[in-house]
Design a protein around this motif. Structure first.
Motif, mmCIF file in Angstrom:
data_model
loop_
_atom_site.group_PDB
_atom_site.id
_atom_site.type_symbol
_atom_site.label_atom_id
_atom_site.label_comp_id
_atom_site.label_asym_id
_atom_site.label_seq_id
_atom_site.Cartn_x
_atom_site.Cartn_y
_atom_site.Cartn_z
ATOM 1 N N LEU A 59 0.823 -1.207 0.000
ATOM 2 C CA LEU A 59 0.000 0.000 0.000
ATOM 3 C C LEU A 59 0.861 1.262 0.000
ATOM 4 C CD1 LEU A 59 -2.851 -1.017 2.470
ATOM 5 C CD2 LEU A 59 -2.961 -0.825 -0.019
ATOM 6 N N SER A 60 1.958 1.236 0.704
ATOM 7 C CA SER A 60 2.866 2.372 0.721
ATOM 8 C C SER A 60 3.481 2.602 -0.657
ATOM 9 C CB SER A 60 3.958 2.150 1.758
ATOM 10 O OG SER A 60 4.881 3.186 1.729
ATOM 11 N N ASP A 61 3.901 1.529 -1.310
ATOM 12 C CA ASP A 61 4.462 1.635 -2.657
ATOM 13 C C ASP A 61 3.415 2.136 -3.652
ATOM 14 O OD1 ASP A 61 6.847 0.706 -1.676
ATOM 15 O OD2 ASP A 61 6.540 -1.358 -2.387
ATOM 16 N N TRP A 62 2.186 1.656 -3.503
ATOM 17 C CA TRP A 62 1.094 2.074 -4.382
ATOM 18 C C TRP A 62 0.811 3.563 -4.226
ATOM 19 C CZ3 TRP A 62 -4.126 3.241 -2.802
ATOM 20 C CH2 TRP A 62 -4.994 3.448 -3.867
ATOM 21 N N LYS A 63 0.771 4.032 -2.984
ATOM 22 C CA LYS A 63 0.502 5.446 -2.719
ATOM 23 C C LYS A 63 1.632 6.321 -3.257
ATOM 24 C CE LYS A 63 -0.757 8.645 0.913
ATOM 25 N NZ LYS A 63 -1.008 8.848 2.323
ATOM 26 N N SER A 64 2.868 5.909 -3.083
ATOM 27 C CA SER A 64 3.994 6.702 -3.583
ATOM 28 C C SER A 64 4.020 6.716 -5.111
ATOM 29 C CB SER A 64 5.315 6.196 -3.011
ATOM 30 O OG SER A 64 5.591 4.904 -3.473
ATOM 31 N N SER A 65 3.633 5.621 -5.742
ATOM 32 C CA SER A 65 3.603 5.617 -7.206
ATOM 33 C C SER A 65 2.494 6.521 -7.735
ATOM 34 C CB SER A 65 3.436 4.202 -7.749
ATOM 35 O OG SER A 65 2.151 3.700 -7.469
ATOM 36 N N LEU A 66 1.366 6.600 -7.038
ATOM 37 C CA LEU A 66 0.310 7.525 -7.434
ATOM 38 C C LEU A 66 0.773 8.970 -7.315
ATOM 39 C CD1 LEU A 66 -2.990 6.051 -5.938
ATOM 40 C CD2 LEU A 66 -2.325 6.209 -8.327
ATOM 41 N N TYR A 67 1.499 9.271 -6.236
ATOM 42 C CA TYR A 67 2.005 10.630 -6.041
ATOM 43 C C TYR A 67 3.028 10.991 -7.111
ATOM 44 C CZ TYR A 67 4.034 14.740 -3.888
ATOM 45 O OH TYR A 67 4.490 16.008 -3.663
ATOM 46 N N GLU A 68 3.917 10.059 -7.439
ATOM 47 C CA GLU A 68 4.908 10.309 -8.486
ATOM 48 C C GLU A 68 4.235 10.534 -9.833
ATOM 49 O OE1 GLU A 68 7.610 7.037 -8.386
ATOM 50 O OE2 GLU A 68 8.365 7.556 -6.398
ATOM 51 N N LYS A 69 3.177 9.796 -10.102
ATOM 52 C CA LYS A 69 2.430 9.975 -11.342
ATOM 53 C C LYS A 69 1.772 11.353 -11.379
ATOM 54 C CE LYS A 69 -1.307 7.954 -14.037
ATOM 55 N NZ LYS A 69 -2.349 6.926 -14.077
ATOM 56 N N LYS A 70 1.224 11.785 -10.249
ATOM 57 C CA LYS A 70 0.596 13.109 -10.169
ATOM 58 C C LYS A 70 1.626 14.212 -10.394
ATOM 59 C CE LYS A 70 -1.987 16.092 -7.044
ATOM 60 N NZ LYS A 70 -2.596 16.229 -5.726
ATOM 61 N N VAL A 71 2.801 14.068 -9.803
ATOM 62 C CA VAL A 71 3.859 15.065 -9.966
ATOM 63 C C VAL A 71 4.347 15.094 -11.417
ATOM 64 C CG1 VAL A 71 6.223 15.652 -9.300
ATOM 65 C CG2 VAL A 71 4.557 15.043 -7.557
ATOM 66 N N ALA A 72 4.506 13.943 -12.041
ATOM 67 C CA ALA A 72 4.965 13.885 -13.429
ATOM 68 C C ALA A 72 3.937 14.524 -14.366
ATOM 69 C CB ALA A 72 5.224 12.445 -13.846
ATOM 70 N N GLU A 73 2.669 14.287 -14.122
ATOM 71 C CA GLU A 73 1.622 14.897 -14.947
ATOM 72 C C GLU A 73 1.592 16.409 -14.755
ATOM 73 O OE1 GLU A 73 -3.212 14.782 -15.372
ATOM 74 O OE2 GLU A 73 -2.172 13.004 -14.624
ATOM 75 N N ALA A 74 1.750 16.869 -13.510
ATOM 76 C CA ALA A 74 1.769 18.306 -13.235
ATOM 77 C C ALA A 74 2.986 18.960 -13.877
ATOM 78 C CB ALA A 74 1.758 18.556 -11.728
ATOM 79 N N GLN A 75 4.114 18.263 -13.885
ATOM 80 C CA GLN A 75 5.322 18.799 -14.499
ATOM 81 C C GLN A 75 5.138 18.967 -16.000
ATOM 82 O OE1 GLN A 75 8.819 16.407 -14.018
ATOM 83 N NE2 GLN A 75 10.194 18.059 -14.622
ATOM 84 N N SER A 76 4.493 18.002 -16.633
ATOM 85 C CA SER A 76 4.284 18.105 -18.079
ATOM 86 C C SER A 76 3.351 19.256 -18.430
ATOM 87 C CB SER A 76 3.741 16.792 -18.638
ATOM 88 O OG SER A 76 2.424 16.563 -18.172
ATOM 89 N N LEU A 77 2.423 19.583 -17.527
ATOM 90 C CA LEU A 77 1.512 20.698 -17.763
ATOM 91 C C LEU A 77 2.067 22.026 -17.259
ATOM 92 C CD1 LEU A 77 -1.843 18.988 -16.719
ATOM 93 C CD2 LEU A 77 -1.055 19.504 -19.032
ATOM 94 N N GLY A 78 3.078 21.971 -16.391
ATOM 95 C CA GLY A 78 3.644 23.178 -15.807
ATOM 96 C C GLY A 78 2.851 23.715 -14.634
ATOM 97 N N HIS A 79 2.017 22.862 -14.031
ATOM 98 C CA HIS A 79 1.163 23.258 -12.919
ATOM 99 C C HIS A 79 1.703 22.749 -11.591
ATOM 100 C CE1 HIS A 79 -2.515 23.328 -15.800
ATOM 101 N NE2 HIS A 79 -1.730 24.387 -15.967
ATOM 102 N N CYS A 80 1.372 23.449 -10.528
ATOM 103 C CA CYS A 80 1.704 22.998 -9.178
ATOM 104 C C CYS A 80 0.846 21.783 -8.849
ATOM 105 C CB CYS A 80 1.429 24.133 -8.193
ATOM 106 S SG CYS A 80 1.479 23.661 -6.459
ATOM 107 N N PRO A 81 1.416 20.679 -8.367
ATOM 108 C CA PRO A 81 0.619 19.499 -8.049
ATOM 109 C C PRO A 81 -0.244 19.664 -6.790
ATOM 110 C CG PRO A 81 2.937 19.054 -7.701
ATOM 111 C CD PRO A 81 2.841 20.408 -8.284
ATOM 112 N N ASP A 82 0.072 20.625 -5.949
ATOM 113 C CA ASP A 82 -0.721 20.808 -4.728
ATOM 114 C C ASP A 82 -2.050 21.504 -5.007
ATOM 115 O OD1 ASP A 82 1.305 19.605 -3.314
ATOM 116 O OD2 ASP A 82 2.176 21.494 -2.621
#
Length: 70
Positions: free
Chosen positions: A7-30
């Motif tokens: 569950l910890s690995d799953w949650k961290s992978s979701l967060y990394e995916k969110k950050v990568a998507e925000a980076q591609s759009l140039g938006h703050c992930p928060d």
């Protein structure tokens, strides 16, 4: 303990995916690029918007990444 690590690995992978998507759009992930966050409202409080602490209210990924490396 295998379930908790999974569950910890799953949650961290979701967060990394969110950050990568925000980076591609140039938006703050928060704040998703809005620059502000609205707290949860109940019947006793008024909705007030607050500047995002992650990007200091700019909504850009570059400001978020500078602030998150502290």
């Amino acid at each position: 303990m295998g379930l908790f690590s999974y569950l910890s690995d799953w949650k961290s992978s979701l967060y990394e995916k969110k950050v990568a998507e925000a980076q591609s759009l140039g938006h703050c992930p928060d704040c998703n690029g809005k620059g502000f966050q609205i707290p949860i409202v109940n019947e006793y409080s008024y909705p007030e918007s607050y500047d995002c602490p992650g990007c200091n209210g700019t909504g850009s990924f570059s400001n978020w990444s500078q602030n998150s490396q502290i």
